[in-house]
Design a protein around this motif. Structure first.
Motif, PDB file in Angstrom:
ATOM      1  N   GLU A 103      26.027  -7.922  79.599  1.00  0.00           N
ATOM      2  CA  GLU A 103      25.327  -7.888  78.313  1.00  0.00           C
ATOM      3  C   GLU A 103      25.990  -8.835  77.320  1.00  0.00           C
ATOM      4  OE1 GLU A 103      25.498  -3.750  77.477  1.00  0.00           O
ATOM      5  OE2 GLU A 103      23.662  -3.271  78.588  1.00  0.00           O
ATOM      6  N   GLU A 104      27.308  -8.993  77.449  1.00  0.00           N
ATOM      7  CA  GLU A 104      28.028  -9.923  76.569  1.00  0.00           C
ATOM      8  C   GLU A 104      27.930 -11.360  77.059  1.00  0.00           C
ATOM      9  OE1 GLU A 104      32.034  -8.640  76.106  1.00  0.00           O
ATOM     10  OE2 GLU A 104      31.507  -6.635  75.374  1.00  0.00           O
ATOM     11  N   ASN A 105      27.913 -11.527  78.382  1.00  0.00           N
ATOM     12  CA  ASN A 105      27.835 -12.868  78.973  1.00  0.00           C
ATOM     13  C   ASN A 105      26.921 -12.828  80.194  1.00  0.00           C
ATOM     14  OD1 ASN A 105      28.130 -15.394  80.058  1.00  0.00           O
ATOM     15  ND2 ASN A 105      30.368 -15.411  80.008  1.00  0.00           N
TER      16      ASN A 105
ATOM     17  N   ARG B 292      28.116  -3.956  81.197  1.00  0.00           N
ATOM     18  CA  ARG B 292      28.541  -4.232  79.822  1.00  0.00           C
ATOM     19  C   ARG B 292      29.047  -5.668  79.689  1.00  0.00           C
ATOM     20  NH1 ARG B 292      30.232   1.161  80.140  1.00  0.00           N
ATOM     21  NH2 ARG B 292      32.420   0.653  80.571  1.00  0.00           N
TER      22      ARG B 292
END
Length: 276
Positions: free
Chosen positions: A31-33, A28
Motif C-alpha cells: 500500500e505504501e509502495n 501494508r
C-alpha cells in the motif's frame, strides 16, 4: 555483478509460522509502495485450485500487485526446493536489474534456507520406485518405512518425523536411485548464488496468541467454503493429485468425505496439524 558484500543488494525476507501475519505486513508495504515485487516462499500456495485452504492472497491482490510463484503448479506435479531457488533467483535478478528491490515472503523454511544458504541438486523422481514405496506404506504402515530409513540414513531419520511419510519416501527413493543416503548427498556440496545478501525478518507472535489465530483462521476457512472447494476438487477428478502433494486442510477433509472422520474431528485435526 560484483560479488563484494559492499555492492551486493540486500534482499529482505519476511517469514514466520502460519497465521503470524506475514501477508498483512506485505500488503501494508504494498500500500505504501505498490511497485514492490513479492516473491512467495510458500510451498502450498504454488498449487492451482487450492485457494481457500492455502490462504492465498485473493484475486484482487494478485491482479493489483506484482506477486510471483503463486498459483502456477498443477496439483500432483513436482516442484522442488531446487526449482524454487532457480525461479526465485531469476526473479530477484530481473527485479534488481529493473531497479526494484523484491520482498521474499513466506513460511516454507526449506525454501528460504535453500535460497539463502544454497541447495544440492537431487535426482528427479522415479515414479516406479515411489509407487512401490507408497504401496508399502499402505500395506505395512509408516513405521516400517521409517525403520528402513533409520538403517540406511540415520542422520536423515533423526531430522524426520516418523509420520512424515512424504519425506521418508523421498529419502528412500533417493537412496534407491543413487545408492547414497540423502544426508550424504546434501553434505557433499550446495548450489548457491553469491550475487545477493539476505536479511531475514521473522514474525513470532506469542504461542497462545498464535494458536488462537490458527484456530480462528481454520474456522474462517470452513465458513468461507473450504469444504466446498475440496468437493469441487473431487468432482474435477483431482483428488489423487491433491493427496500426493499432502496439503494441510485438504487431506483432513478428504478423510471426512471418505467417511473416516466426522467433520468436527477433521476440522480439529487441521488445527492440530497447523500448530505443529
Amino acid at each position: 555483478m560484483s560479488n563484494s558484500s559492499e555492492n551486493r543488494p540486500v534482499i529482505p525476507v519476511l517469514t514466520g509460522p502460519t497465521a503470524s501475519g506475514k501477508t498483512g505486513v506485505a500488503v501494508r508495504l504494498l500500500e505504501e509502495n505498490p511497485r514492490i515485487p513479492i516473491i512467495s516462499a510458500d510451498s502450498r500456495q504454488i498449487y492451482r485450485y487450492l485457494d481457500i485452504g492455502t490462504d492465498k492472497p485473493d484475486k484482487g491482490l494478485l491482479e493489483k500487485y506484482d506477486f510471483h510463484l503463486v498459483d502456477f503448479v498443477e496439483p500432483g506435479d513436482r516442484y522442488t526446493a531446487f526449482d524454487f531457488v532457480e525461479d526465485a533467483s531469476r526473479l530477484i535478478d530481473n527485479s534488481v536489474k529493473a531497479g526494484r528491490l523484491p520482498l521474499i515472503c513466506g513460511g516454507t523454511g526449506l525454501y528460504i534456507k535453500s535460497l539463502v544458504e544454497g541447495i544440492v541438486e537431487i535426482p528427479d523422481d522415479d515414479f516406479s520406485i515411489r509407487n512401490r514405496l507408497e504401496d508399502e506404506a499402505i500395506e505395512k504402515g509408516p513405521k516400517y518405512l521409517f525403520e528402513k530409513l533409520e538403517k540406511i540414513d540415520p542422520l536423515e531419520a533423526r531430522k524426520t518425523h516418523p509420520h512424515n511419510i512424504k519425506r521418508i519416501i523421498r529419502a528412500l527413493e533417493i537412496y534407491e536411485m543413487t545408492g547414497r543416503p540423502k544426508s550424504e548427498i546434501i553434505a557433499s556440496g550446495s548450489k548457491k548464488t553469491d550475487d545477493f545478501l539476505y536479511k531475514i525478518y521473522c514474525l513470532l507472535p506469542p504461542r497462545e496468541a498464535l494458536y488462537n489465530k490458527i484456530n480462528k483462521r481454520v474456522d474462517e476457512m470452513i465458513a468461507g467454503g473450504l469444504l466446498e472447494e475440496v468437493e469441487n476438487l473431487i468432482r474435477a477428478g483431482l483428488k489423487e493429485q491433491v493427496e500426493k502433494v499432502n496439503v494441510m486442510g485438504y487431506s483432513e477433509l478428504f478423510k471426512y468425505l471418505d467417511g473416516e472422520l466426522s467433520l468436527d474431528s477433521s476440522v480439529n485435526l487441521i488445527k492440530q496439524n497447523t500448530r505443529r
